[in-house]
Enzyme design. Structure first.
Site: not given
Ligand SMILES: NC(=O)c1ccc[n+]([C@@H]2O[C@H](COP(=O)([O-])OP(=O)(O)OC[C@H]3O[C@@H](n4cnc5c(N)ncnc54)[C@H](O)[C@@H]3O)[C@@H](O)[C@H]2O)c1
Length: 254
Positions: A156, A158
Site C-alpha cells: 500500500y 509503495a
Molecule cells: N480511509 C482512509 O483512512 C484512507 C487514508 C488515506 C488514503 N485513503 C485513500 O483514499 C481513497 C479512497 O479510500 P476510501 O477510504 O474511501 O475507501 P473505500 O473502499 O471506501 O472506497 C474506495 C472505492 O474505490 C473503488 N475501487 C476499488 N478498486 C477499483 C477499481 N479497480 N476500479 C474502480 N474502482 C475501484 C471501490 O469500489 C470503492 O468505491 C483510496 O485511494 C485510499 O487508499 C484512504
C-alpha cells in the site's frame, strides 16, 4: 457556495472511486459546488447511491461502470465528457502483509489499482485537457502511509509513494499548459476501507486514532472532500505539485 473561488459552476469533474467513502463524499461536494460530476467505480450499486445523493443535492451526475486498471474503458469514459476541468483519481484498495510474507500477486494487484489506475486517470485527463487547450486540475489520492510507513504497509505504502512521485512529475510537465496536479494524503478516515467489521475492534482503533490527533477525533470522508474541492477549484490556483495532508495533526510531535 458563498466564496466564488470555490464555485465550480459550468465545470465538469471526473471522480474515480465515487461509489463510496472519500470518492463519494468528494463527488457530492464537487456537485454541490456546481460541477457536473462523472462518477466512475467498479461498484454499480454504490454508484447509483452516489447519483441519488447528488440529485438530492440539486446536482448532475453521469455514471461509468469502470475498472480503473482497464485503460481502454477508462479512456472511453473520460473521452465521453463534453469538457473536463477536474480529475479526482480516488479509487484505491488496501492490502496488509509483512514484507517477508508479501507475494508477487499481492504487490501486482495493489500497484495495478493504486498506482497504474491513478496513472491512467491522470494520463487520460491531461491528454484531454491538452487536446482541448483547456486549463484543469488533477487531484490524486496518496496516504499518510507515505510519511510514516508501518507494519504490513509495504504494498500500500509503495503504491502511494508512487502516486506522490507521479503527482510531482506530472505537475512539472503540464504546468505551463495551465494544468495543476496535486495530491491529498489523508490520515485515518472512517470509510468502508477502514471498517473492521467488529464493533469492539472498530471502537478500539478509532479511540487510538483519535488520541493521536490534537483535534481528538478521527477523520470523516467529508474532511477529505473539502481538501479535494480546494485543490479542484480556483482557490488553489497557485498550488501545484503539492501534497496536502488532512490528517488531524497526527504527524506532529505533540
Ligand atoms: N480511509 C482512509 O483512512 C484512507 C487514508 C488515506 C488514503 N485513503 C485513500 O483514499 C481513497 C479512497 O479510500 P476510501 O477510504 O474511501 O475507501 P473505500 O473502499 O471506501 O472506497 C474506495 C472505492 O474505490 C473503488 N475501487 C476499488 N478498486 C477499483 C477499481 N479497480 N476500479 C474502480 N474502482 C475501484 C471501490 O469500489 C470503492 O468505491 C483510496 O485511494 C485510499 O487508499 C484512504
Amino acid at each position: 457556495m458563498a466564496v466564488s473561488a470555490y464555485d465550480l459552476t459550468g465545470r465538469t469533474a471526473f471522480v474515480t472511486g465515487a461509489a463510496g467513502g472519500i470518492g463519494r463524499a468528494s463527488a457530492i461536494l464537487l456537485a454541490r459546488a456546481g460541477a457536473t460530476v462523472h462518477c466512475a467505480d467498479l461498484d454499480m450499486s454504490g454508484l447509483d447511491e452516489t447519483a441519488r445523493n447528488i440529485k438530492e443535492a440539486g446536482g448532475t451526475a453521469h455514471l461509468h461502470h469502470v475498472d480503473v486498471t482497464d485503460r481502454h474503458r477508462l479512456r472511453r469514459a473520460v473521452a465521453s465528457c463534453e469538457r473536463l476541468d477536474v480529475m479526482a483519481a480516488i479509487a484505491g484498495i488496501m492490502h496488509s502483509s509483512p514484507v517477508l510474507e508479501t507475494r508477487d500477486d499481492d504487490l501486482d494487484r495493489v500497484l495495478n489499482v493504486n498506482f497504474k489506475g491513478v496513472l491512467y486517470a491522470c494520463q487520460e485527463a491531461a491528454r484531454l485537457m491538452l487536446a482541448r487547450d483547456s486549463r484543469g486540475s488533477i487531484v490524486t489520492m496518496a496516504s499518510g502511509a507515505v510519511d510514516t510507513g508501518g507494519p504490513g504497509l509495504l504494498c500500500y505504502g509503495a503504491s502511494k509513494a508512487a502516486v506522490v512521485q507521479l503527482t510531482k512529475t506530472l505537475a512539472t510537465e503540464v504546468g505551463r499548459h495551465g494544468i495543476r496536479v496535486n495530491a491529498v494524503a489523508p490520515g485515518w478516515i472512517r470509510t468502508p476501507m477502514t471498517d473492521r467489521h467488529d464493533t469492539e475492534a472498530q471502537a478500539h482503533t478509532e479511540s487510538l486514532m483519535a488520541r493521536m490527533s490534537p483535534l481528538g477525533r478521527v477523520g470523516e470522508p467529508e474532511d477529505i472532500a473539502h481538501a479535494v474541492l480546494y485543490l479542484a477549484s480556483d482557490a488553489s490556483a497557485f498550488t501545484t505539485g503539492q501534497i496536502l495532508r488532512p490528517n488531524g495533526g497526527v504527524t506532529m510531535p505533540w
